[in-house]
Design a protein around this motif. Sequence first.
Motif, mmCIF file in Angstrom:
data_model
loop_
_atom_site.group_PDB
_atom_site.id
_atom_site.type_symbol
_atom_site.label_atom_id
_atom_site.label_comp_id
_atom_site.label_asym_id
_atom_site.label_seq_id
_atom_site.Cartn_x
_atom_site.Cartn_y
_atom_site.Cartn_z
ATOM 1 N N SER A 33 42.380 39.786 44.338
ATOM 2 C CA SER A 33 41.962 40.718 45.378
ATOM 3 C C SER A 33 40.654 40.256 45.991
ATOM 4 C CB SER A 33 41.792 42.132 44.810
ATOM 5 O OG SER A 33 40.750 42.172 43.871
ATOM 6 N N THR B 259 46.238 48.069 41.623
ATOM 7 C CA THR B 259 44.873 47.843 41.144
ATOM 8 C C THR B 259 44.890 47.311 39.711
ATOM 9 O OG1 THR B 259 44.034 49.595 42.582
ATOM 10 C CG2 THR B 259 42.637 48.953 40.732
ATOM 11 N N GLU C 232 49.629 49.511 51.068
ATOM 12 C CA GLU C 232 50.645 48.661 51.692
ATOM 13 C C GLU C 232 51.368 47.813 50.651
ATOM 14 O OE1 GLU C 232 48.722 47.974 56.129
ATOM 15 O OE2 GLU C 232 47.959 46.772 54.454
ATOM 16 N N THR D 43 36.057 44.341 50.115
ATOM 17 C CA THR D 43 35.404 44.536 51.406
ATOM 18 C C THR D 43 33.940 44.866 51.169
ATOM 19 O OG1 THR D 43 35.813 46.922 51.476
ATOM 20 C CG2 THR D 43 37.547 45.484 52.368
ATOM 21 N N THR E 53 46.235 46.497 52.276
ATOM 22 C CA THR E 53 45.585 47.520 51.460
ATOM 23 C C THR E 53 46.413 47.751 50.195
ATOM 24 O OG1 THR E 53 46.809 49.338 52.444
ATOM 25 C CG2 THR E 53 44.753 48.684 53.544
ATOM 26 N N HIS F 188 36.211 48.176 48.757
ATOM 27 C CA HIS F 188 37.648 48.385 48.689
ATOM 28 C C HIS F 188 38.377 47.064 48.444
ATOM 29 C CE1 HIS F 188 37.196 52.515 50.082
ATOM 30 N NE2 HIS F 188 36.306 52.041 50.946
ATOM 31 N N ARG F 189 39.494 47.146 47.746
ATOM 32 C CA ARG F 189 40.284 45.944 47.472
ATOM 33 C C ARG F 189 41.237 45.655 48.628
ATOM 34 N NH1 ARG F 189 40.290 44.408 41.922
ATOM 35 N NH2 ARG F 189 39.374 46.007 40.620
ATOM 36 N N ARG F 190 41.400 44.375 48.914
ATOM 37 C CA ARG F 190 42.395 43.903 49.876
ATOM 38 C C ARG F 190 43.107 42.726 49.240
ATOM 39 N NH1 ARG F 190 41.323 48.142 51.374
ATOM 40 N NH2 ARG F 190 40.542 48.824 53.396
#
Length: 72
Positions: A39, A29, A16, A42, A13, A46-48
Amino acid sequence: MSMRPVESEPLLTPAEVAAMFRVDPKTVTRWAKAGKLSSIRTLGGHRRYRESEVRELLAGMIPEQRAADDQV
């Protein structure tokens, strides 16, 4: 070196990643928007971030930070 499929690679995340670099999640970001870090979105938007890529970036930044600290 074995390459794992993207589906099984651990994702992190923004919080993290930010904790690893000791920066604000908004900074992570901005890095993604600037192309420094790729990135994955989801389904909820949301970015992962791929753990392997984050660790490579972190390893690459550490020598630069040490060199900057030596110049002070």
